[in-house]
Each structure stands twice: as structure tokens, then as C-alpha cells.
Design an enzyme around this catalytic site. Structure first.
Site, PDB file in Angstrom:
ATOM      1  N   ILE A  94       0.821  -1.217   0.000  1.00 57.58           N
ATOM      2  CA  ILE A  94       0.000   0.000   0.000  1.00 57.58           C
ATOM      3  C   ILE A  94       0.849   1.258   0.000  1.00 57.58           C
ATOM      4  O   ILE A  94       0.309   2.361  -0.123  1.00 57.58           O
ATOM      5  CB  ILE A  94      -0.948   0.014   1.215  1.00 57.58           C
ATOM      6  CG1 ILE A  94      -0.162  -0.095   2.524  1.00 57.58           C
ATOM      7  CG2 ILE A  94      -1.968  -1.092   1.100  1.00 57.58           C
ATOM      8  CD1 ILE A  94      -1.022   0.014   3.756  1.00 57.58           C
ATOM      9  N   GLY A  95       2.152   1.137   0.112  1.00 54.49           N
ATOM     10  CA  GLY A  95       3.000   2.326   0.103  1.00 54.49           C
ATOM     11  C   GLY A  95       4.459   1.947   0.206  1.00 54.49           C
ATOM     12  O   GLY A  95       4.817   0.800   0.502  1.00 54.49           O
ATOM     13  N   ARG A  96       5.283   2.947  -0.049  1.00 55.25           N
ATOM     14  CA  ARG A  96       6.732   2.790   0.050  1.00 55.25           C
ATOM     15  C   ARG A  96       7.265   3.915   0.903  1.00 55.25           C
ATOM     16  O   ARG A  96       7.015   5.084   0.621  1.00 55.25           O
ATOM     17  CB  ARG A  96       7.383   2.818  -1.333  1.00 55.25           C
ATOM     18  CG  ARG A  96       6.970   1.657  -2.217  1.00 55.25           C
ATOM     19  CD  ARG A  96       7.615   1.731  -3.584  1.00 55.25           C
ATOM     20  NE  ARG A  96       7.136   0.671  -4.457  1.00 55.25           N
ATOM     21  CZ  ARG A  96       7.685  -0.540  -4.518  1.00 55.25           C
ATOM     22  NH1 ARG A  96       8.739  -0.835  -3.768  1.00 55.25           N
ATOM     23  NH2 ARG A  96       7.203  -1.457  -5.334  1.00 55.25           N
ATOM     24  N   VAL A 130       5.503  -0.713   2.780  1.00 56.76           N
ATOM     25  CA  VAL A 130       4.400  -0.805   3.734  1.00 56.76           C
ATOM     26  C   VAL A 130       3.325  -1.664   3.089  1.00 56.76           C
ATOM     27  O   VAL A 130       2.874  -1.374   1.974  1.00 56.76           O
ATOM     28  CB  VAL A 130       3.846   0.583   4.097  1.00 56.76           C
ATOM     29  CG1 VAL A 130       2.715   0.445   5.107  1.00 56.76           C
ATOM     30  CG2 VAL A 130       4.944   1.470   4.659  1.00 56.76           C
ATOM     31  N   LYS A 159       5.126  -2.441   8.121  1.00 50.49           N
ATOM     32  CA  LYS A 159       6.282  -1.794   7.506  1.00 50.49           C
ATOM     33  C   LYS A 159       7.448  -2.773   7.528  1.00 50.49           C
ATOM     34  O   LYS A 159       7.912  -3.167   8.599  1.00 50.49           O
ATOM     35  CB  LYS A 159       6.635  -0.508   8.254  1.00 50.49           C
ATOM     36  CG  LYS A 159       7.700   0.323   7.563  1.00 50.49           C
ATOM     37  CD  LYS A 159       7.895   1.655   8.274  1.00 50.49           C
ATOM     38  CE  LYS A 159       8.909   2.502   7.539  1.00 50.49           C
ATOM     39  NZ  LYS A 159       9.093   3.830   8.187  1.00 50.49           N
ATOM     40  N   ASP A 181       9.271  16.575  10.091  1.00 47.06           N
ATOM     41  CA  ASP A 181       8.850  16.339   8.704  1.00 47.06           C
ATOM     42  C   ASP A 181       7.327  16.418   8.598  1.00 47.06           C
ATOM     43  O   ASP A 181       6.684  15.551   8.001  1.00 47.06           O
ATOM     44  CB  ASP A 181       9.353  14.986   8.214  1.00 47.06           C
ATOM     45  CG  ASP A 181       9.262  14.854   6.696  1.00 47.06           C
ATOM     46  OD1 ASP A 181       9.150  15.892   6.022  1.00 47.06           O
ATOM     47  OD2 ASP A 181       9.300  13.724   6.192  1.00 47.06           O
TER      48      ASP A 181
END
Length: 1060
Positions: free
Chosen positions: A115-117, A123, A139, A232
Site C-alpha cells: 500500500i505504500g513505500r 508498507v 512496515k 517532517d
């Protein structure tokens, strides 16, 4: 009659009820409410029984299916060939059976999909095996790809996430560590990023932004109370769950700070970075987060960024100057809050207390303060109260009351000091002093009392030493062990976990000791699920959600693809910009918004114009040929007159034209055939069109950047300027060609304005023999200038140049075949100093950018980081400035630079076709004006050379690809930068590689592959058009990462990257 009597009796029976006293009516209403409540309770019990039965059935089905899958932690071997049927509840609440094929299993979790990087890994979406429909985010971090520094950052992220337990911060449930990878089981927020929400819904109202910002302030205030700083913050790192709750993610750049000290790590995203980060100053942690919160609030209420620019120079200048405008439709309180957070001076910037007490957040102040005290702190207070009560009971049994009171005061002070997060060293000193006082007081007491008091003091010292060890290793201050009783835990969840196979004692101990194992993670997952279900069942929360999403906007806002935030989305597909690859087979002189349907029609029109221009060229050049020959015979010793070609384009044209004659013996033959075919003194239609496309800036470079009005103006002016530009270019070529009969290889150049600052690139095909060619060309130029009347020398020189040109053309053809299949053509972008081009170019896309960690001297691991532009006048003995300082100072020097720097380039001759001279035109897409050299050749005995590479056919993409290095958009794509030319830099790389005896193969003129010590890597020279510098990029293909980094450090240490 009987019916009438019954009706009268019924009416008489009803009348006393209607005339009953008021207190009797209230009793009947209360009874009705009690009956309704009893019915509701019965319905709820029935629903709970149904849910329990459904859960038992689901667990039974899942356990049967999971028994078929081989249990293994390895995701590659544990994936089952058959799809797994998992009951997944949709957003509407109805359960549907969806066939999901798990990629593998990690502990008690099924891995479904990516679902993500993240920065350090992927991830993936996971499901818990024992809890149906419970999603988690996994993760996965590959430990083999991490160096010691990044491994420390990952460990620091894990420690900080273990410390933070806040409803608006993503929660860490479990940590699974193997020899190869690290698995972080985290909370899943399924509603996506706030950036996606804003792109879909547009600008938020102030009430909507207030709800989001209240949760952000609450979470950041909690982090700062735990001495953790995020560093961040941006909308991409803010997720939404199903209940519209903010979840802050990505603590990879977070760190721990101590009050009064400063941090030195420079990280974050450029558009959200504070001025002290850009200036590389030491900073305190909270001020950086406050600035980022101000930028986030500005984005929430306006829909665009406060600081934006075409490049990093303009962006940083706006941030350092605090140059931003707040829209007038915002309220005065919102404007004042934004202006207080976006203050350049960090000492004068608003603090978290001022933000919480601001009038704009007055309605949500109590929410912020209540959510700051999380469950962990509340449990800590209950633990302290229990400890104090136990100590009071023990002290009452003792004889000496004075000593008991002192012990109570010491214990209270010690525990309150840990709660308030004060300095550990001071606490330890105070505790030691107090213990010494206790020992002195206990000397006057009995032996039994002394023993009891010493035991209490030893316990306090042990508690304090645990916190000091964490502080010395720069880890976050962890809360003490939560001594929870069985009564404080949710007994329903514990009973459910016992039914799933967990032992009661082990489960309670893991929760009390705050362990991140399977038992505790399952407990907290069920607790979070229960909390979400209770919030969804509340009618007030549902009404608030409906009101939140249905609230009308006060201003019109663009959504979807028209949103101004779409270009800042990290995963959004980028449109064609100045740095994107484009095919140059078609004529480059066309409008930026030309559609593909009109492409063939435009080509036909251009071919007709070229045919008309050919006849015009023949007639005009025949009339001018005799006059030019007479003029050159009389003035053959004088330098050529400067010719300046100007166009009516929107940008200034700075192209350089150099004309070389290779054969003087063929001039007579070509002059005799002027009526039929164009000779050496004429330029063909294809060449004139190429000159036209090179002189005028290619509108392809301004695709998706030029406004509609400018595009229309360009399209209108194209038709009027095509004929004029072609005629002027042909006249200039004829004058120079006729004057070059007596002196070959003369060039026309002009004084370059200070805005043209891009370094010169030598021809790409002669990179291996650049030194020999440069020396030969310079000697040939000097001999030709001193002996203009010597025809024998000219003939020998031209034959020598022709042989070399044919040899280089063969080498170019071989390299073209190898590189055309693997490399892509990229056009140059405009110069940083070109003001008009910057206004028309596309805005800077803000990808996630991470600056490097620097120490005080600007080095890391003894290696200088030249990520940004450095001034050319920097000497080795001077103190090295920071990259951002040198970046900004070099930009100022570029604007002030005139003719101080000499632009050296080698003019190489290309192959000839049918014994005709070829006109070489520089085809850099960066617009330039023609340089005119007013120096006298008799005084200087030297001809000025053009500052751009010579290209035979500007329309061929393969040759243009060979003569320029690959374009890199941003600075972080390369390892280091330099002001040196690409061929010179390539020679330096080959020299250093040869000194280390590293075998290498040259895949392309600006790309080599090396292999040594079992490590295979590539070294490539890239072009940074935004900064007008060249970059050096190292890429590991195979082998150990440790050896690769040591080899790269050795190579960079021996390279001389400063320009002389």
C-alpha cells in the site's frame, strides 16, 4: 341504542384520564420510558449474543483454513497457492466475502498487498489471523540494505513510536525482528492522506481546518512534552481514519531534544523547511515543527503553498525573506495565527503554549489539553497514588514519624520529576542528596527503622538509574512500568483473548510491562476496535461527520486534476515538463499546446514553406554571391563582421553559430553548380529549418508551463517570424562561408550576457580523445590566423580535419547504435538566471526530499558533501562553506558575472555529404543570444570559439543524446556536483579509476561500469540544468554495500571537482 350507551360509557371512561392531575401524567411517562429502556437493553443483549456467535463461527472457519497453510515467518515460502476467503466489512457496514490471496504470513498477520513505500522499506496491508476484519499496516525494512547510520535512524524511530501513545499519532502494536528484516506492525488508517482529501474536496473552511489543526496541535504538543520532535510535518504525513481523526505518521526523521540544547541534523522537505534549516544553523526542535505547522495550516485554509518557486534558489529566497501573502477572505484570528507561526526568527516565533492559547483555537483549547494527557499518563498518576498510599501505610506502622514524612516527600519528588520530564542528571543528584540526608537522619533512630528506610531509598535509586541509562544513550525518556491491576484492564477483551488461546497471567504481565509482543498487540488491537465501534454507533459523531463533509465552502475551489495541490502529490503522474523526454524527429518549432491530431497537418505546411524558401534562397544568394566575393577579396585580412540574429520570441535567443569549411578545392565546382544545387555558399532548406528551430526557443520546452495567452501569442508570431528568421540566418551563413575561402574554420561569436551561465559541453563522440583534439584544433586555428594567404597550408589542414571528422563520424555511428536502445533523449531546461524563462517554466514539484546530516564542519564520515552549487572561486586552503550558503552565493555570482570567465570549447568537424560543407549549429534548448567577439585577430592572434557544442543534425535525437549527458531534475539524484565540463569531468573520472587499477568498461561517453573486489557499480555524469552544473552519480549494481561505499569514498577523495 345499546351501541350508543357503550360509546357514552367509553367516553365517560376516557374523560377522567384526560382530566387526571399533572403528577399522574409524569408517572405514566416515566413508566413508558422505563419500558422502552428495558426493551432497548434486551435488544442490545440479543445483538451482542449474535455478534459473539458470528465471531465464534468466523474464528472457527479461519482456524480451519489457516491450518491448511504451512506456518512460516518467511513470506516467500508461506504463501498458499489457493486464495484465502476472508470476510471483510465494507464501508456501509455489510459484510461481504472477498477472496484475497495472501503474499505470506508474518507472525499472526497475513500479508495481502503493498500500500505504500517509505524511506527505508515497503508498507503492506495485513490482516490479523485471530481477529476478523482487523487491518494493520506492516512496515517491512530490509536490514541488509541499511548502513549503520540508517539502522540507527530506524531504531530511533521504533523507540520514539514506543514512547508515543496518542489518539492522533499512528500507534505501534508489535515489533518482529529477524536476521534479515524488521517488521513494524502499526495502526491502519484507511481514509488516506489529508493531501488526497484536499485534492478531492478543495479548500477547507476555517471550521474544518480548525478541527484538523486542533488534532495536529494536540499530537505535536504531546510529542514535545515527551521531548520528541517530528521534523517532517506535511499533509502527506497526515492520514485520516474512518472517524475523521488525524493520524501523524513517518517518524523516520524524528529525534529527541533536550531543553536548552540545539540539534544539528538538517532534514525535511524544502517547501516545509524552516529558515534555520536552510541556513544550516543549529536549531531547537519545537521551533522547526511550529514553522511546519504554520505551512500546513496555510495549505489547509488556502489550498496552495505559501512559499513556492521555479527552482530551489527562488524557493529558498522567499523562505528566508518570509515573503508570502495571506488571502483577504480569512478571518483576522486565522491570519494572526499564521503570521505568528511563519516568523523567520525562531526566537520570535510562536511557541506551543501561545498557539494553544490563541483566540482562533479558544473553542478547542480544552480538547487539546485533555487529549495531551493520554492513558499512559493517567495510569502513571494512578500508580503514583497507589505507591503513596502503600508508603503511608508502612510509615504509620513505624515509630519515628519524622523520618517517615521525609521518605514520603522524597518519593513524591522523585516520581513527579519523572512525570515532568526534567533533567535526569539533576534528578539523580537531588535523589542522592535526599538519600544522604535520610541516612543521616536515620542514624539517630533504631536499627529496624534504618533498615526499612534504606530499603526504600534503594528502590528509589533503582528507579532513577533506569531513566538515566536511557538518557545517556540518546533514547527517548520512557515512562516507568505501568503497574496495572487486573481490575483496570478490560475484562471482556481479556476473556476473549483467553478464549483465543492466550494465557491469562502472561497476557496481564505483557500489558503491565508495556511489551510489544503478540499478546499485548492483540489486546490493544481489540481495544482500538472496540473504541472505533463505539464511536461509529454514536449518533452525535455521525451527525458531526455529516455536518463536516456537507459544510459549504465560502470561496470557489478547484478539485481533482484542476487542484493546485495536484503537482505536489508524491504519487501523482507528472505531466510533460522541460526536463521530460521528448522525441525530436518532428520539427521542434511548434506551439506548446499542439494536439496530436494536428501534428501531420503541421508537418505538411512546414514542408511547403521549406520548398518555397528554397527558391527564395537560390535567387537571393545568386545576387549576393558576387558582391560578397568582391567584399571578401578586398577585406580578406579583416575579421568577419558580427551578425546578430534576433527573433520576436518571448525569450532572448543566445545561440552560437560556427561555420567550418572542410574543402577549399571544391569551391569552384560548387560555385559553378549554384543554379542547380546549393553549394558551399548556400544553406539547404533542412539546414535553414534546423537553424530556425535552434535559434528560436523550442516551445516544447514550455509545455504545460506557458499560460494560454502566451501560447496564443507565440502561435500568432510563429507565422510572421518564420520567413524573416530563415532569410536572416541564410544571409549570415553566406557571408561567413564566402569569407572562409581564404581562412578556414572561422567562427562567429558574441559577447554573452551575464545571464547565460551554463558550462560548455564538448562534443560527446570525442570524449576519449578530447585532449589531443583540443591541442590540434588550437594549433590549427593559430596557424590559419597568421597565414591567411597560404593556400597549401589550408589544403593540408582541411584534409587533416576531414580525415579526423570522418573517423569521428564512424565512431559516432557505432556509439549511436549502442546508446539509442538504452538511453532516452532529454531536453535541456532553462538557465537559473533567465528571468523570463523562469516565469514561463513549470512550478517546482515538491517530491519528498531529504537533506543529508551534517556535522559542524559540513562533513559526514570525513567526506565533503557537495550536493549544492559551490562558487568557482573557492580555493582549497579556504574554509569550506555550507552547501546552502555556497548555493546562494554562487547564484549571486552568476548574476554578476560578465566576461571574466572564458568559455572554452573544442570545435570539431563533422562528416561531409557529397563534398559539400556542412553548417554546424548549436542546438541547446536553453535560449542564448549570439556572442559577438570584437577583438582584433591581428592583436590577439587567436579566434574566439563558440561556447556550445557543435551538432551536425539538430533534429536527430540519437546524436543530440550522445553529445549531452543525461538530465537529472533535482540535486539529491546525484552524489556530488561540480562546475567542470562534462568531458573534463569524465577524463577526471577515468584518471582516478585508472590510478586505483579498477577494471571498467565504457557503456556510453558519460557512463562507465566498474567491477572490483566483488562489487559492480556504475559511474555516470549527469546534467543539472536548474543549477547549470554537472553531477556525478554512483550506482551499485551488485556486491556488498559496505565495500561499495568504501570504494566510492576513496574515488571521491582523489577527484578534483573544483573548477580552476
Amino acid at each position: 341504542m345499546e351501541t350508543l350507551k357503550e360509546e357514552e360509557q367509553f367516553r365517560n371512561f376516557d374523560t377522567p384520564l384526560l382530566n387526571t392531575p399533572h403528577h399522574l401524567k409524569e408517572e405514566t411517562q416515566i413508566q413508558q420510558k422505563e419500558r422502552e429502556q428495558q426493551q432497548q437493553q434486551q435488544q442490545q443483549l440479543q445483538q451482542q449474543l449474535q455478534l459473539q456467535n458470528e465471531r465464534e463461527n468466523r474464528n472457527h472457519n479461519i482456524t480451519e483454513e489457516l491450518n491448511k497453510i504451512p506456518s512460516s515467518n518467511n513470506s516467500s515460502n508461506s504463501s498458499s497457492p489457493n486464495p484465502l476467503s476472508i470476510s471483510v466489512s465494507s464501508s456501509l457496514g455489510s459484510a461481504s466475502s472477498i477472496h484475497l490471496t495472501p503474499q505470506g504470513t508474518i507472525g499472526n498477520y497475513l500479508v495481502i498487498k503493498t500500500i505504500g513505500r517509505g524511506q527505508f522499506g515497503k508498507v503492506k496491508l495485513g490482516y490479523h489471523k485471530k481477529i476478523p476484519n482487523e487491518k494493520v499496516a506492516i512496515k517491512i525494512i530490509n536490514k541488509g540494505k541499511l548502513d549503520p547510520e540508517t539502522l540507527k535512524m530506524v531504531q530511533r524511530e521504533v523507540r520514539i513510536m514506543k514512547l508515543l501513545h496518542h489518539p492522533n499519532i499512528i500507534r505501534l502494536y508489535e515489533v518482529i525482528e529477524t536476521s534479515r528484516a524488521l517488521y513494524l506492525i502499526m495502526e491502519y488508517a484507511g481514509e488516506g492522506e489529508v493531501m488526497d482529501f484536499m485534492i478531492a474536496h478543495g479548500v477547507l473552511t476555517e471550521s474544518q481546518a480548525r478541527t484538523f489543526f486542533t488534532q495536529i496541535v494536540s499530537a505535536i504538543n504531546y510529542c514535545h512534552s515527551k521531548r520528541a520532535v517530528h521534523r517532517d510535518l506535511k499533509p502527506e504525513n497526515l492520514l485520516l481514519d474512518c472517524n475523521r481523526q488525524i493520524k501523524i505518521i513517518d517518524f523516520g526523521l524524528s529525534n529527541v531534544f533536550t531543553p536548552g540544547s540545539y540539534l544539528k541534523t538538517f532534514c525535511g522537505s524544502p517547501t516545509y523547511a524552516s529558515p534555520e534549516l536552510i541556513l544550516r544553523k543549529e536549531y531547537n526542535g519545537p521551533s522547526v515543527d511550529v514553522w511546519s505547522m504554520g505551512v500546513v495550516l496555510f495549505v489547509l485554509v488556502t489550498g496552495y503553498l505559501p512559499f513556492d518557486g521555479d527552482n530551489y534558489v527562488e524557493l529558498f529566497q522567499k523562505i528566508l525573506a518570509g515573503n508570502y501573502t495571506i488571502p483577504s477572505y480569512l478571518t483576522h484570528e486565522c491570519k494572526s495565527l499564521i503570521s505568528r507561526m511563519l516568523v523567520v526568527d525562531p526566537d520570535k516565533r510562536a511557541t506551543m503554549e501561545e498557539i494553544i492559547n490563541h483566540p482562533w483555537l479558544s473553542s478547542t483549547k480544552q480538547i487539546i489539553l485533555s487529549t495531551t494527557m493520554t492513558d499512559s499518563l493517567k495510569n502513571l498518576n494512578s500508580c503514583l497514588e497507589q505507591q503513596i498510599n502503600v508508603e503511608n501505610l508502612l510509615n504509620q506502622s513505624l515509630n519515628n514519624s519524622n523520618n517517615n514524612n521525609i521518605n514520603n516527600i522524597n518519593n513524591i519528588n522523585n516520581t513527579m520529576a519523572t512525570m515532568n520530564n526534567s533533567n535526569n542528571n539533576n534528578n539523580n543528584n537531588n535523589n542522592n542528596n535526599n538519600n544522604n540526608n535520610n541516612n543521616n537522619n536515620n542514624n539517630n533512630n533504631n536499627n529496624n527503622n534504618n533498615n526499612n528506610n534504606n530499603n526504600n531509598n534503594n528502590n528509589n535509586n533503582n528507579n532513577n538509574t533506569t531513566t538515566t541509562t536511557n538518557a545517556t544513550t540518546t533514547t527517548p525518556i520512557t515512562s516507568p512500568i505501568q503497574n496495572r491491576n487486573n481490575e483496570e484492564l478490560d475484562q471482556e477483551i481479556i476473556e476473549e483473548l483467553v478464549g483465543l488461546g492466550f494465557e491469562r497471567e502472561e497476557l496481564c504481565n505483557s500489558i503491565r510491562q508495556n511489551k510489544y509482543n503478540d499478546a499485548a498487540s492483540t489486546y490493544f488491537l481489540l481495544q482500538g476496535k472496540k473504541l472505533r465501534e463505539s464511536q461509529q454507533n454514536q449518533t452525535d459523531n455521525a451527525k458531526k461527520l455529516e455536518k463536516f463533509y456537507s459544510e459549504p465552502l465560502t470561496i470557489p475551489a478547484h478539485v481533482g486534476e484542476n487542484s493546485p495541490l495536484i503537482k505536489y502529490k508524491r504519487h501523482h503522474k507528472r505531466s510533460n515538463t522541460v526536463d521530460s523526454p521528448k522525441s525530436t524527429n518532428t520539427p521542434q518549432y511548434r506551439s506548446s499546446n499542439t494536439q496530436q491530431n494536428n501534428h501531420h497537418h503541421q508537418q505538411q505546411q512546414q514542408q511547403q514553406q521549406q520548398q518555397q524558401q528554397q527558391h527564395h534562397h537560390h535567387t537571393q544568394q545568386q545576387n549576393q554571391q558576387q558582391s560578397q566575393q568582391q567584399y571578401n577579396n578586398n577585406n580578406h585580412n579583416k575579421p568577419p563582421t558580427p551578425t546578430i540574429v534576433t527573433t520576436q520570441a518571448s525569450t532572448t535567443v543566445n545561440n552560437h553559430i560556427s561555420i567550418n569549411n572542410n574543402n577549399n578545392n571544391n569551391n569552384n565546382n560548387n560555385n559553378n553548380n549554384n543554379s542547380s544545387t546549393p553549394g558551399s555558399n548556400t544553406v539547404s532548406s533542412t539546414q535553414s529549418s534546423s537553424i530556425n528551430s535552434s535559434v528560436n526557443p523550442s516551445p516544447l520546452c514550455l509545455s504545460n508551463a506557458v499560460p494560454v495567452s502566451l501560447r496564443e501569442k507565440l502561435r500568432e508570431k510563429e507565422a510572421t517570424t518564420t520567413n524573416t528568421t530563415t532569410t536572416t540566418t541564410t544571409t549570415t551563413t553566406t557571408t561567413t562561408n564566402t569569407s572562409s575561402n581564404n581562412s578556414s574554420n572561422q567562427s562567429i561569436s558574441s559577447i554573452s550576457p551575464p545571464t547565460s551561465t551554463s558550462p560548455n559541453l564538448q562534443p560527446f563522440s570525442l570524449a576519449s580523445t578530447a585532449n589531443n583534439n583540443n591541442n590540434n584544433n588550437n594549433s590549427n586555428n593559430n596557424s590559419n590566423n597568421n597565414n591567411n594567404n597560404n593556400n597549401n597550408n589550408n589544403n593540408s589542414l582541411n584534409s587533416h580535419i576531414q580525415r579526423r571528422a570522418t573517423a569521428s563520424s564512424l565512431q559516432q555511428q557505432q556509439q549511436m547504435q549502442q546508446a539509442s536502445n538504452t538511453r532516452r533523449l532529454r531536453s535541456n531546461s532553462s538557465s537559473v538566471a533567465d528571468q523570463s524563462q523562469r516565469q514561463e517554466s513549470r512550478k517546482l514539484e515538491d517530491d519528498w526530499v531529504i537533506f543529508e546530516d551534517y556535522s559542524n564542519d559540513g562533513h559526514r564520515d570525513g567526506q565533503p558533501k557537495n550536493y549544492h552549487l559551490q562558487p568557482s572561486s573557492l580555493s582549497s586552503h579556504k574554509k569550506q562553506k555550507s552547501p546552502v550558503h555556497s548555493f546562494l552565493s554562487s547564484f549571486k555570482n552568476i548574476l554578476k558575472r560578465s566576461d571574466d570567465k572564458s568559455f572554452n570549447s573544442s570545435s570539431s568537424n563533422n562528416n561531409t555529404n557529397n563534398n559539400n560543407t556542412t553548417t554546424s549549429v548549436s542546438t541547446n534548448n536553453t535560449p542564448r543570444t549570439l556572442e559577438v567577439d570584437h577583438q582584433n585577430s591581428n592583436n590577439n592572434n587567436q579566434q574566439a570559439t563558440s561556447s556550445s557544442p557543435n551538432v551536425t543534425s539538430p533534429s536527430s535525437p540519437s546524436q543530440q543524446q550522445q553529445q549531452e549527458p543525461r538530465i537529472v531534475r533535482f540535486v539529491f539524484g546525484v552524489n556530488t556536483t561540480t562546475m567542470k565540463d562534462a568531458p573534463e569531468l569524465m577524463q577526471q573520472v577515468l584518471k582516478v579509476v585508472d590510478t586505483f587499477c579498477i577494471p571498467h568498461t565504457k557503456k556510453a561517453p558519460f557512463l562507465i561500469e566498474c567491477e572490483t573486489e566483488g562489487v559492480r557499480f556504475s559511474i555516470e555524469i549527469c546534467r543539472l540544468p536548474r543549477l547549470s552544473v554537472n553531477g556525478l552519480k554512483f550506482k551499485r549494481i551488485g556486491g556488498s554495500s559496505w565495500r561499495y561505499k568504501s570504494i566510492c569514498k576513496d574515488l571521491l577523495s582523489q577527484m578534483k571537482l573544483n573548477s580552476h
